[in-house]
Design a protein around this motif. Structure first.
Motif, PDB file in Angstrom:
ATOM      1  N   ASN A 125      37.223 -21.978  97.633  1.00 31.79           N
ATOM      2  CA  ASN A 125      38.060 -20.871  97.180  1.00 31.79           C
ATOM      3  C   ASN A 125      39.381 -20.817  97.937  1.00 31.79           C
ATOM      4  OD1 ASN A 125      36.754 -18.969  95.067  1.00 31.79           O
ATOM      5  ND2 ASN A 125      35.080 -19.673  96.363  1.00 31.79           N
ATOM      6  N   LEU A 126      39.368 -21.017  99.230  1.00 32.44           N
ATOM      7  CA  LEU A 126      40.619 -21.011  99.993  1.00 32.44           C
ATOM      8  C   LEU A 126      41.552 -22.128  99.529  1.00 32.44           C
ATOM      9  CD1 LEU A 126      39.352 -20.223 103.593  1.00 32.44           C
ATOM     10  CD2 LEU A 126      40.668 -18.726 102.074  1.00 32.44           C
ATOM     11  N   LYS A 127      40.984 -23.298  99.251  1.00 29.44           N
ATOM     12  CA  LYS A 127      41.789 -24.420  98.768  1.00 29.44           C
ATOM     13  C   LYS A 127      42.463 -24.091  97.432  1.00 29.44           C
ATOM     14  CE  LYS A 127      41.557 -29.339  97.774  1.00 29.44           C
ATOM     15  NZ  LYS A 127      40.717 -30.531  97.748  1.00 29.44           N
ATOM     16  N   THR A 187      41.737 -14.963  91.450  1.00 27.23           N
ATOM     17  CA  THR A 187      42.903 -15.025  92.320  1.00 27.23           C
ATOM     18  C   THR A 187      42.975 -13.798  93.231  1.00 27.23           C
ATOM     19  OG1 THR A 187      44.368 -13.882  90.775  1.00 27.23           O
ATOM     20  CG2 THR A 187      44.197 -16.284  90.544  1.00 27.23           C
ATOM     21  N   PHE A 188      43.781 -13.916  94.273  1.00 35.74           N
ATOM     22  CA  PHE A 188      44.030 -12.777  95.155  1.00 35.74           C
ATOM     23  C   PHE A 188      44.617 -11.618  94.354  1.00 35.74           C
ATOM     24  CE2 PHE A 188      44.200 -16.390  98.102  1.00 35.74           C
ATOM     25  CZ  PHE A 188      43.375 -15.950  99.120  1.00 35.74           C
ATOM     26  N   ASN A 208      43.276 -21.045  96.482  1.00 37.16           N
ATOM     27  CA  ASN A 208      43.918 -19.729  96.606  1.00 37.16           C
ATOM     28  C   ASN A 208      43.177 -18.666  95.794  1.00 37.16           C
ATOM     29  OD1 ASN A 208      46.023 -20.337  98.421  1.00 37.16           O
ATOM     30  ND2 ASN A 208      47.155 -21.310  96.765  1.00 37.16           N
ATOM     31  N   GLU A 209      41.863 -18.692  95.914  1.00 31.21           N
ATOM     32  CA  GLU A 209      41.004 -17.735  95.225  1.00 31.21           C
ATOM     33  C   GLU A 209      40.123 -17.014  96.231  1.00 31.21           C
ATOM     34  OE1 GLU A 209      40.587 -19.868  90.876  1.00 31.21           O
ATOM     35  OE2 GLU A 209      38.904 -20.030  92.260  1.00 31.21           O
TER      36      GLU A 209
END
Length: 70
Positions: free
Chosen positions: A30-32, A54-55, A34-35
């Motif tokens: 998820n970090l990769k 998403t953020f 951007n989630e």
């Protein structure tokens, strides 16, 4: 190990019930991308019906929810 994951996608290879690495693979994926992991969404809504994680999606849902998450 006790699993507390609220994600319902048990077929996901990152789900903690499918390996012995806990939440690390899911969070890293998820970090990769951007989630945010679905377990965060599940705290304020039903993530099962989400089309993206998403953020921005999370912020909108969180603000609109008016839920006390404590």
């Amino acid at each position: 190990m006790k699993h507390f994951c609220t994600c319902q996608d048990l077929s996901c290879p990152m789900h903690p019930t499918n390996h012995d690495k806990g939440c690390t693979p899911c969070i890293a994926k998820n970090l990769k991308l951007n989630e945010i992991p679905s377990c965060f969404f599940n705290k304020v809504c039903d993530a099962h019906n989400m089309s993206s994680f998403t953020f921005e999606d999370f912020a909108k849902i969180f603000i609109d929810s008016n839920k006390d998450i404590s």
